[in-house]
Design an enzyme around this catalytic site. Structure first.
Site, PDB file in Angstrom:
ATOM      1  N   HIS A  50      26.840 -22.722  31.344  1.00 23.92           N
ATOM      2  CA  HIS A  50      27.704 -21.670  31.870  1.00 23.92           C
ATOM      3  C   HIS A  50      27.265 -20.318  31.308  1.00 23.92           C
ATOM      4  CE1 HIS A  50      29.957 -22.937  28.112  1.00 23.92           C
ATOM      5  NE2 HIS A  50      29.827 -21.641  27.904  1.00 23.92           N
TER       6      HIS A  50
HETATM    7  P1  TYD Z   1      33.201 -26.901  27.173  1.00 24.43           P
HETATM    8  O1  TYD Z   1      33.236 -25.494  27.682  1.00 24.43           O
HETATM    9  O2  TYD Z   1      32.941 -27.975  28.169  1.00 24.43           O
HETATM   10  O3  TYD Z   1      32.127 -27.018  26.000  1.00 24.43           O
HETATM   11  P2  TYD Z   1      30.557 -26.696  26.075  1.00 24.43           P
HETATM   12  O4  TYD Z   1      30.418 -25.251  26.402  1.00 24.43           O
HETATM   13  O5  TYD Z   1      30.069 -26.994  24.704  1.00 24.43           O
HETATM   14  O6  TYD Z   1      29.934 -27.566  27.121  1.00 24.43           O
HETATM   15  O7  TYD Z   1      34.548 -27.181  26.391  1.00 24.43           O
HETATM   16  C1  TYD Z   1      35.086 -28.473  26.267  1.00 24.43           C
HETATM   17  C2  TYD Z   1      36.597 -28.419  26.468  1.00 24.43           C
HETATM   18  O8  TYD Z   1      37.225 -27.675  25.417  1.00 24.43           O
HETATM   19  C3  TYD Z   1      36.980 -27.751  27.772  1.00 24.43           C
HETATM   20  O9  TYD Z   1      38.081 -28.484  28.308  1.00 24.43           O
HETATM   21  C4  TYD Z   1      37.454 -26.375  27.359  1.00 24.43           C
HETATM   22  C5  TYD Z   1      37.994 -26.607  25.956  1.00 24.43           C
HETATM   23  N1  TYD Z   1      37.854 -25.432  25.074  1.00 24.43           N
HETATM   24  C6  TYD Z   1      38.970 -24.780  24.610  1.00 24.43           C
HETATM   25  O10 TYD Z   1      40.122 -25.127  24.948  1.00 24.43           O
HETATM   26  N2  TYD Z   1      38.831 -23.729  23.764  1.00 24.43           N
HETATM   27  C7  TYD Z   1      37.615 -23.303  23.368  1.00 24.43           C
HETATM   28  O11 TYD Z   1      37.514 -22.333  22.589  1.00 24.43           O
HETATM   29  C8  TYD Z   1      36.440 -23.984  23.869  1.00 24.43           C
HETATM   30  C9  TYD Z   1      35.068 -23.535  23.473  1.00 24.43           C
HETATM   31  C10 TYD Z   1      36.608 -25.043  24.714  1.00 24.43           C
END
Ligand code: TYD
Length: 132
Positions: A50
């Site tokens: 992303h």
């Molecule tokens: P995600 O964005 O998929 O992680 P990565 O970028 O490492 O692939 O995040 C995993 C889950 O955690 C998603 O449901 C969003 C949640 N999340 C939060 O609630 N707060 C945060 O600060 C972060 C980074 C993720």
């Protein structure tokens, strides 16, 4: 701005052990509103995929190692994070992917804003369209 910008923190360790310090506004170029850490990873599964519209982040691999692919829509670069005091700046509008995690990897990420799903761009085609 260069696609790859490292933020080096002072290492103040001595014979008692290691100590790395960072201050918001001094070493970290924003006020830290949030942090999260990724650990106990499934080594085979890349993550990220992303970009953010406004969020600025700095990622430190404080144990082990991982690789980060950085992509500004025109240029891509892959870097290894494996130094506890050397963080990678992730500015807005940079598509990023993490992979090749070591089993013991702990990735600490400092963020300029609270979590906001509306700030995410999770579709690469949309990212490129906004970028152009
Ligand atoms: P995600 O964005 O998929 O992680 P990565 O970028 O490492 O692939 O995040 C995993 C889950 O955690 C998603 O449901 C969003 C949640 N999340 C939060 O609630 N707060 C945060 O600060 C972060 C980074 C993720």
């Amino acid at each position: 701005m260069n696609l790859i910008e490292w933020i080096e923190l002072p290492s103040l360790g001595d014979q008692r052990g290691s100590l790395v310090v960072g201050e918001a506004g001094k070493h970290i170029p924003f006020d830290i509103k949030r942090f999260y850490y990724i650990f106990d990873v499934d080594m085979q599964v890349p993550r990220g995929f992303h970009a953010h519209k406004e969020l600025v982040q700095v990622a430190f691999c404080i144990q082990g190692s991982c690789k980060m692919l950085m992509d500004n829509g025109k240029e891509k670069s892959e870097v290894l994070l494996n130094q506890v005091n050397k963080g990678l700046l992730i500015p807005p509008m940079i598509w990023h992917e993490m992979h090749d995690f070591s089993k013991d990897c702990i990735l600490l990420v400092l963020a300029s804003q609270h979590y906001d799903e509306n700030d995410y761009i999770r579709n690469y085609t949309k990212f490129q369209a906004i970028r152009d």
